[in-house]
Each structure stands twice: as C-alpha cells, then as structure tokens.
Write a protein that holds these residues in place. Sequence first.
Motif, short mmCIF file in Angstrom:
data_model
loop_
_atom_site.label_atom_id
_atom_site.label_comp_id
_atom_site.label_asym_id
_atom_site.label_seq_id
_atom_site.Cartn_x
_atom_site.Cartn_y
_atom_site.Cartn_z
N PRO A 271 -6.49 8.97 7.28
CA PRO A 271 -6.63 8.59 8.65
C PRO A 271 -5.34 8.05 9.38
CG PRO A 271 -8.45 7.75 7.43
CD PRO A 271 -7.51 8.23 6.51
N GLN A 272 -5.01 8.20 10.38
CA GLN A 272 -3.67 7.68 11.07
C GLN A 272 -3.56 6.32 10.89
OE1 GLN A 272 -1.28 10.55 11.61
NE2 GLN A 272 -0.02 8.70 11.80
N LEU B 281 0.75 -1.23 -0.12
CA LEU B 281 0.16 -0.11 0.14
C LEU B 281 0.79 1.26 -0.02
CD1 LEU B 281 -2.84 1.60 0.34
CD2 LEU B 281 -2.32 1.35 2.90
N VAL B 282 0.63 2.01 -1.19
CA VAL B 282 1.59 3.24 -1.23
C VAL B 282 0.60 4.49 -1.27
CG1 VAL B 282 3.18 4.58 -2.53
CG2 VAL B 282 3.31 2.06 -2.31
N ILE B 283 0.93 5.41 -0.37
CA ILE B 283 -0.04 6.56 -0.35
C ILE B 283 0.81 7.86 -0.57
CG2 ILE B 283 -1.46 7.99 1.14
CD1 ILE B 283 -2.10 5.61 3.01
N ASN B 284 0.11 8.78 -1.38
CA ASN B 284 0.96 10.28 -1.75
C ASN B 284 0.32 11.06 -0.88
OD1 ASN B 284 1.92 12.37 -3.06
ND2 ASN B 284 2.34 11.07 -4.68
N LEU B 285 0.90 11.65 0.11
CA LEU B 285 0.47 12.55 1.06
C LEU B 285 0.30 13.96 0.38
CD1 LEU B 285 1.73 12.32 4.76
CD2 LEU B 285 -0.53 11.98 3.86
N LYS B 286 1.30 14.24 -0.57
CA LYS B 286 1.18 15.54 -1.08
C LYS B 286 -0.12 15.58 -2.01
CE LYS B 286 3.71 18.59 -4.36
NZ LYS B 286 5.05 18.40 -5.32
N ARG C 121 -0.64 1.48 8.24
CA ARG C 121 -0.58 0.23 7.55
C ARG C 121 0.28 0.26 6.10
NH1 ARG C 121 -6.51 0.24 8.39
NH2 ARG C 121 -6.73 -0.16 6.14
N ALA C 122 0.44 1.62 5.82
CA ALA C 122 1.14 1.85 4.53
C ALA C 122 2.39 1.28 4.58
CB ALA C 122 1.22 3.31 4.09
N ASP C 123 2.80 0.64 3.30
CA ASP C 123 4.21 0.29 3.16
C ASP C 123 5.13 1.39 2.89
OD1 ASP C 123 4.01 -2.88 3.06
OD2 ASP C 123 2.05 -2.08 2.00
N GLU C 124 4.58 2.39 2.22
CA GLU C 124 5.50 3.61 1.88
C GLU C 124 4.59 4.64 1.83
OE1 GLU C 124 8.26 5.14 -1.87
OE2 GLU C 124 7.77 3.18 -1.72
#
Length: 353
Positions: free
Chosen positions: A341-342, A326-331, A347-350
Amino acid sequence: MSWLGYDSPAMDPGDPTPGTPNLLERRAFVVLVSGGLLAAPLAAGAQQPKKVARIGILGDTSPPAETSYSGIEAFLQELRGLSNAEGRQVTVEYRWAEGQRDRLPDLAAELVHSGVDIVLALGPASAQAAKNATTTIPVVFVGSGDPVAEGLVSSLARPGANVTGLAVIGGLDIVRKRLALLKEVVPGVTRMAMLWNPTNPSHVPALKEVPGIARSLRVELRAIAARGPEEFDGAFAAMRRFRVGGLLVLADGAFVLQAARLVNLSAESHLPTIYGNRTFTEAGGLMSYQGSFVSLYRRAARIVDKILKGAKPANIPVEQPTKIELVINLKTAKALGLTIPQALLGRADEVIQ
C-alpha cells in the motif's frame, strides 16, 4: 592540584650572631630548597599518562553479523570520541558465542577474569551470562526485551545493582505492531506464525501474549520454536501444515547468523515475512521493523562513558530508544506478487528497490 605554603619564621632577637639565619630559618631554607627541587620535575611532567579503559564485548552471534548493521562500529566511534575528550584511551576485548548460547557463561567468565572495566552485553542471553559472572564489574546490555521480567534489573528507573543498559522499545507492543504491519500487506490473511527461539529470554514473554495478539488482529497465530538452523526445516514444515499466510521472525542473534537461509526458506514457501532485524531485508526479506541499532549502540556508548566517569550502574535508568525503522524490500514484494500500500510505503524509513 594542592599547594603547600610556608610561613616565614620569626627572627630570634637573642641570636648571638647578627645577620646569621637562626635554626628555624635554616630549616625553612632547607624545606623550600628541597621542595623546589622536588617540585620542578612534577611541574615538568604535570600531564599524566592517559588512562586506558578496557571494554569487554560479549555477543551470542559472531563479528560479521554484529557489524553488518554498523552497531559495534557506531558504539566504538561514539565511545572513542567521548574518551578522546577526556584524555582516555579505549581497548576492546571480544568474546563471541557464534550462535551457541551454552558457551556464554564461560565467555563471560573469561572477560571478568581478564580484568575488563565494563562488559557490553549484546542481547538478553549475553546480559544474563554477564550478570551471573560478576556482581562488581559494570554490565551494560543492549537489546533486552523486558529487563525486569528477565531478572536483569530491579526496575527501569533504578536498576539497583551492577547492570543497566538499553531495552528494545515497546517489548510486546512492537511484536503486535510487526504483525499488524504484515496484515496491512496481506489483508486477507487468517493464519500467521511466529518463529521464536526458546534459548532467548526475551522471547518467552511474547509466548504468553500470543492468544491476545491473535484476538486483536483477528487471526490464528501459531508460535513455532527453533533453537538453531538444525530445526529450521522442521519449523517451516509445521508452517506449511498449518497453512499460514504470514510469518513473523522474532529478533534473535542465532537467527541473524542464518539470515540468508531463513530468507530463502520463506521465499521457497512463498511466505510473506516480517523480521525483527533489518539484516534480513538486506538479505532479501520482505520487511523489518526494529529500533535503530545505530542510535541504540551510540546511546550504549554514552552510558559506558558515564560509568567510566564514576557513575554507578544502579543509578543509571534503563533507556528505551524511541526511533524505530521500517524497511521494505520492494523487489521481494514483487516476487511474492504483493502490492505494498502506498500509505505504508510513505511511512517506511527505507525502501529497497
């Protein structure tokens, strides 16, 4: 190595010339001397030349897209490491369809006619083209959604022909999981869209499950087709008419080639989107959830190595890797006005900042 032994001939008590070798002795002497003369160069050159394994790689995208997630690089590193241990050399021939899947049958035929030892087929369309091109050369596929439903193998445990490989973990379950993750980010969403490609054999089974997936998530889910970039604008126009609040882009090689454009279209539509390939999050997409392509391609190298050592594809079970990233782009999340959600960040891998 086999050894040739000789028995000493018996002396002929009736030999008229004592001390002179009889006929049998003379023959034995000639054989031994000749054998020694012949054996010497064999012993000196006992190390045989390294066998060269020719691998054909067939892909429906293009080299930059495939290597962007280090899949091919991981495959070659793993295979060459295994081959070096066996004293084997590896050469690779590539055939890329550049997103035009109608070219795959001809490209597969080219690889078969070139005399490769194994075909590594990237994606379900490439796998079908390779399977149709040969019934004798082993085919190892990477990335099929449901290889049994797609007609690639008879069963996962016993493929039964010249084809085996690695399926995308979970199949339809991972489609549900992606949409569930997206709903965690946008909990109030009531309408979602799923962008799929009619030319991708792995996408067809997902269509049949759309009603069930929608009910389980309590959303309206609309499947919208796009065969390539020429249909993207129309697809996003349909999403706007349907007023979707979230989008899933299924994993597809033709989509990967257009990752930047699809990410821009999602941004222009202010549409939270989850993708089936991390290439999109690297290009600015919100989220991706997929099996680790690096581990997937390393496993493919081990299957290829087994076949080169004599194993039959029919007896090598199709593997389903268990590692999903699971990859999430915060920008991008901030640009969309979303708060991740925190618990999901944990749970994100990156997380791309």
